[in-house]
Design an enzyme around this catalytic site. Structure first.
Site, PDB file in Angstrom:
ATOM      1  N   LYS A  17      55.564  35.129  26.260  1.00 55.95           N
ATOM      2  CA  LYS A  17      56.028  35.385  24.943  1.00 55.95           C
ATOM      3  C   LYS A  17      56.008  36.900  24.446  1.00 55.95           C
ATOM      4  CE  LYS A  17      51.828  35.989  23.490  1.00 55.95           C
ATOM      5  NZ  LYS A  17      51.004  37.450  22.901  1.00 55.95           N
ATOM      6  N   ASP A 145      47.069  30.629  22.005  1.00 57.71           N
ATOM      7  CA  ASP A 145      48.304  30.705  22.288  1.00 57.71           C
ATOM      8  C   ASP A 145      49.050  29.572  22.895  1.00 57.71           C
ATOM      9  OD1 ASP A 145      48.305  33.310  21.119  1.00 57.71           O
ATOM     10  OD2 ASP A 145      48.451  34.341  23.138  1.00 57.71           O
TER      11      ASP A 145
END
Length: 312
Positions: A17, A145
């Site tokens: 990401k 995350d």
């Protein structure tokens, strides 16, 4: 016959990401910071393959040197497998093989992607039948995350970053990543942020307790407008990351001079992400950065989160 009965592995894939925005709140009494972030999953993947085994084990393949990574229960993927085993009441083990492509300690959530892909892989291997909601609960136990690596796409993350809300993002965005040769410790970057804020207390506005995401950034995503998005990229951890790794400033300057709409340090760094206007611009930018002896990778976004891949 199933792939597992034929001795074939379950193969899952989860994305790295970039953080399009990362606002970090004031440090709390517990030493943690609330954040407001916008994650976007990019097409640089961790591939995980699992086989039935008597115990849980882990090995690495791929282009990244993983010799310094633990392969016991200090590793987040091993812990992910154990969580699924406990949740499903499985007594056996699993052999995990991770093909690592996302930089280690690079601010791209590679470990989180490993964990998310392992959760999905073990659920499929053991026919556990865990709901998506239950998998997200397990993901949140592993790290802030990990839930995003499970869901993918584009999302706002609040709190520790694990309180997710999907964001409408139209079209495809083209990024060029400068992949680091070194690492930055996330806790060290957060500590440096606190020092940075104290050092510049007279120049910086006081940090808010609960940061938020601007409407302008969300509008840029809804419109699929890379120029508007470039104007709203921001990361509170960029200045402390540059202070700890000053070559990042030179990389940012080079990328923007070479045609990027904007560049920023992703997460806690040291990966630098450059937004390009379109695919052709991204190709030109990748060539320019590679010519400067940087490890540049061209990726697109947003992409799916962790999922089972069809048999090869």
């Amino acid at each position: 016959m199933t792939a597992v009965s034929l001795g074939l592995p379950i193969h899952t894939r989860a994305p790295g990401k970039v953080n399009l925005y990362l606002g970090v709140g004031a440090v709390g009494d517990d030493g943690y910071h609330d954040v407001a972030t916008v994650y976007q999953a990019v097409s640089l993947y961790e591939d995980v393959r699992v086989w039935r085994a008597d115990e849980i084990s882990l090995t690495f393949t791929g282009p990244i040197d993983c010799s310094g990574l633990p392969t016991d229960d200090r590793n987040i993927a091993v812990r992910a497998a154990q969580l699924v085993a406990d949740a499903a009441g499985v007594q056996g083990g699993v052999r995990i093989e991770i093909e690592k492509n996302v930089p280690i300690a690079g601010g791209m959530g590679g470990g989180s992607a490993d964990a998310a892909a392992t959760l999905v892989a073990c659920d499929a291997l053991w026919n556990a039948g865990l709901s998506r909601e239950r998998l997200h609960e397990l993901a949140a136990e592993l790290g802030a995350d990990v839930p995003f690596a499970l869901s993918g796409g584009t999302a706002i993350g609040l709190g520790r970053g694990d309180e997710l809300s999907p964001v409408l993002s139209r079209g495809r965005f083209e990024w060029v990543l400068v992949l680091p040769r070194g690492e930055l410790s996330t806790p060290a970057v957060y500590r440096e942020l606190d020092v940075h804020r104290e050092r510049h207390a007279g120049e910086l506005a006081p940090a808010v307790e609960h940061p938020s995401v601007s409407n302008e950034l969300l509008q840029a995503l809804r419109a699929g407008d890379p120029t508007m998005l470039a104007e709203n990229l921001a990361n509170d951890l960029q200045a402390p990351a540059i202070h700890l790794s000053d070559e990042l400033a030179d990389v940012l300057e080079l990328g923007e001079r070479s045609g990027a709409l904007a560049g920023l340090v992703s997460g806690s760094g040291p990966t630098v992400a450059f937004l390009a206007e379109d695919r052709e611009s991204a190709i030109d930018l990748q060539i320019a950065l590679s010519a400067a002896q940087l490890r540049a990778a061209r990726v697109s976004a947003p992409v799916h989160g962790a999922r089972v891949m069809p048999p090869a």
